[in-house]
Design a protein around this motif. Structure first.
Motif, PDB file in Angstrom:
ATOM      1  N   PHE A 206      -5.305 -20.361 -11.279  1.00 34.99           N
ATOM      2  CA  PHE A 206      -5.155 -19.058 -10.796  1.00 34.99           C
ATOM      3  C   PHE A 206      -5.805 -18.062 -10.170  1.00 34.99           C
ATOM      4  N   SER A 207      -6.584 -17.461 -11.262  1.00 33.56           N
ATOM      5  CA  SER A 207      -7.006 -16.459 -11.198  1.00 33.56           C
ATOM      6  C   SER A 207      -8.793 -16.057  -9.865  1.00 33.56           C
ATOM      7  N   GLU A 208      -9.317 -17.304  -9.238  1.00 33.66           N
ATOM      8  CA  GLU A 208     -10.079 -18.074  -9.022  1.00 33.66           C
ATOM      9  C   GLU A 208      -9.815 -17.943  -7.537  1.00 33.66           C
ATOM     10  N   ALA A 209      -8.107 -18.092  -7.148  1.00 34.42           N
ATOM     11  CA  ALA A 209      -8.471 -18.251  -6.145  1.00 34.42           C
ATOM     12  C   ALA A 209      -7.008 -17.160  -5.529  1.00 34.42           C
ATOM     13  N   GLU A 210      -6.890 -16.340  -6.343  1.00 33.29           N
ATOM     14  CA  GLU A 210      -6.349 -14.497  -6.118  1.00 33.29           C
ATOM     15  C   GLU A 210      -6.373 -14.359  -4.969  1.00 33.29           C
ATOM     16  N   GLY A 211      -4.782 -14.552  -3.285  1.00 32.95           N
ATOM     17  CA  GLY A 211      -5.218 -13.838  -2.626  1.00 32.95           C
ATOM     18  C   GLY A 211      -5.378 -14.933  -1.064  1.00 32.95           C
ATOM     19  N   GLY A 212      -5.506 -16.402  -1.920  1.00 35.35           N
ATOM     20  CA  GLY A 212      -5.905 -17.288  -1.430  1.00 35.35           C
ATOM     21  C   GLY A 212      -5.003 -18.710  -1.639  1.00 35.35           C
ATOM     22  N   THR A 213      -5.636 -19.526  -1.748  1.00 43.08           N
ATOM     23  CA  THR A 213      -5.187 -20.862  -1.533  1.00 43.08           C
ATOM     24  C   THR A 213      -5.265 -21.662  -1.990  1.00 43.08           C
ATOM     25  N   LEU A 214      -5.226 -22.173  -3.077  1.00 40.71           N
ATOM     26  CA  LEU A 214      -5.185 -23.472  -3.611  1.00 40.71           C
ATOM     27  C   LEU A 214      -4.728 -24.969  -3.901  1.00 40.71           C
ATOM     28  N   ILE A 215      -5.622 -26.132  -3.375  1.00 45.23           N
ATOM     29  CA  ILE A 215      -5.881 -26.998  -2.970  1.00 45.23           C
ATOM     30  C   ILE A 215      -5.481 -28.019  -4.165  1.00 45.23           C
ATOM     31  N   LEU A 216      -4.823 -28.959  -4.402  1.00 39.98           N
ATOM     32  CA  LEU A 216      -4.803 -29.840  -5.534  1.00 39.98           C
ATOM     33  C   LEU A 216      -5.344 -30.744  -5.264  1.00 39.98           C
ATOM     34  N   ASP A 217      -5.968 -31.634  -5.472  1.00 41.85           N
ATOM     35  CA  ASP A 217      -6.275 -33.373  -4.906  1.00 41.85           C
ATOM     36  C   ASP A 217      -5.352 -34.505  -5.477  1.00 41.85           C
ATOM     37  N   GLU A 218      -4.806 -35.507  -4.472  1.00 36.98           N
ATOM     38  CA  GLU A 218      -3.967 -36.563  -5.648  1.00 36.98           C
ATOM     39  C   GLU A 218      -3.716 -36.255  -6.349  1.00 36.98           C
TER      40      GLU A 218
END
Length: 436
Positions: A206-218
């Protein structure tokens, strides 16, 4: 139009050779390097259009080399990281340092080729290196409703669970949502479920996607241990992150069957969205065909070909088990293999069916097989005859053979070697026939 120049950096000679062989068969110009030091030399000799970079190498690792290119301003090309022991940390670190994608060993050559194509697309990334927002194509009520829902959902920070059959465009929709959202200027981190298996940590997820979006596929592919760690990370998360998860399975049904944690399902599925299968909006097929033709002509330099109304009508009445991905692959195959400007219904019909014979070889098909042989030997005889005949039809091109046989490239190369088939023999035979 020649394809791009690709530099493959990997310390394993078998992988270097296999990737080079397959990419060259696709028309790419390829150079290889077994270490970071040799990669620097190759970079000085010829600036690549794309680098496939292994992470774990003796001496200097790939992440360090990527950091060097980023810090010195040398990173003017897309980089796809390769790793046999990927973790969340390495994946997000590679993304943070400027990598456009991340693939895992053992390599799926089909997946790798798609990744290479996407990484080389001028329209695939923005100036900041993020995937471009591609609007879902189609004027059917289903696709209009999907776009309208996406436009509403994008303005919120609610987490989204995107369901849909394989090949329906779930990840494309997730990127579209991110591109429409206020987070569009922030980080977009994409990870496959495989990056969370095998004990990989989630501390940086989560820290690397701070302020953005995290897409977890499948997400349905997560094992029970990975589910538990992800659920705990979500519970403890204090970061400003929006998560979107995609799945080809019925996640609610997975919960009922005990294969998915209910707390994880409820956390991810705040806003559920469903991408319809192509067979439910076949009226969009003509528009999708036009979109893919234009995209493949512009991106890959393929010759333009026009689908007749009868050909388009036949495609509208096909069931499309592979959805829009299957349609895109079919359009590409027709552009590659055909010679006439016009694609008629007969050519489409042939592409949709499994060929049983080719040209003058029809009288030798099916091949004679001794019924007194063990099943394994009889099967090998058939496979050898089938692949040799298809190679003749493909003029010795393994790329075309893979499309005709419907086989993943890595498995196809292994099968050809196991059966003692050399594609060059078929290519030479075809060339001799053309001269004769």
């Amino acid at each position: 139009m020649s394809k791009a120049y690709v530099l493959v950096v990997d310390d394993e000679p078998d992988i270097r050779d296999l990737v080079r062989e397959i990419l060259e068969d696709e028309g790419y110009s390829v150079a290889t390097a077994e270490s970071a030091e040799v990669a620097r030399q190759r970079l000085q000799e010829h600036r690549p259009d794309l680098v496939l970079l292994d992470i774990w190498m003796p001496g200097e690792d790939g992440i360090s080399l990527l950091k060097e290119w980023t810090s010195t301003g040398a990173l003017g090309f897309p980089v796809v990281m390769i790793s046999g022991h990927g973790t969340v940390e390495t994946a997000v670190e590679a993304t943070r340092q400027g990598a456009t994608d991340f693939v895992e060993k053992p390599l799926s050559m089909g997946k790798l080729l798609v990744t290479v194509d996407q990484a080389l697309q001028p329209s695939a990334t923005t100036s900041a290196g993020r995937p471009a927002m591609i609007e879902p194509v189609g004027r059917s009520p289903q696709m209009r409703a999907l776009r309208e829902t996406a436009q509403r959902v994008a303005t919120s920070d609610s987490w989204v669970l995107i369901s849909g059959e394989s090949g329906s465009g779930r990840k494309c929709l997730a990127r579209y949502l991110h591109g429409l959202s206020p987070r569009a200027g922030g980080t977009l981190v994409e990870l496959g479920a495989g990056a969370l298996t095998g004990g990989a940590g989630t501390e940086q997820l989560f820290s690397e996607a701070e302020g953005g979006t995290l897409i977890l596929d499948e997400v349905a592919d997560l094992d029970s241990e990975a589910q538990a760690r992800l659920a705990a990370a979500i519970e403890a998360n204090k970061q400003d992150v929006r998560m979107m998860a995609t799945t080809a399975r019925d996640l609610e049904g997975e919960v009922a069957a005990g294969r998915c944690r209910s707390d994880l399902y409820y956390a991810l599925g705040v806003v559920p969205m469903q991408v319809p299968p192509l067979r439910e909006h076949v009226e969009d097929v003509p528009e999708l065909v036009a979109f893919y033709v234009d995209r493949l002509v512009e991106r890959d330099g393929l010759n333009y070909r026009h689908f007749t109304v009868a050909a388009q009508n036949r495609l509208r009445h096909y069931q499309w088990p592979g959805n829009v991905r299957e349609l895109c692959n079919l359009v590409q195959r027709l552009l590659v293999l055909g010679e006439q400007v016009e694609i008629d219904v007969n050519e489409v019909e042939q592409a949709l069916s499994t060929p049983s014979s080719t040209g003058g070889a029809a009288e030798t098909w099916p091949p004679p097989i001794g019924l007194d042989l063990p099943l394994r030997e009889a099967r090998e005889q058939f496979e050898r005859a089938y692949l040799q005949q298809q190679l003749q039809r493909a003029n010795g091109s393994v790329a075309r053979l893979a499309r005709l046989a419907g086989m993943e490239r890595t498995h196809l190369y292994r099968k050809l070697r196991a059966l003692g088939i050399d594609p060059k023999d078929a290519s030479e035979t075809a060339a001799t026939g053309e001269r004769g």
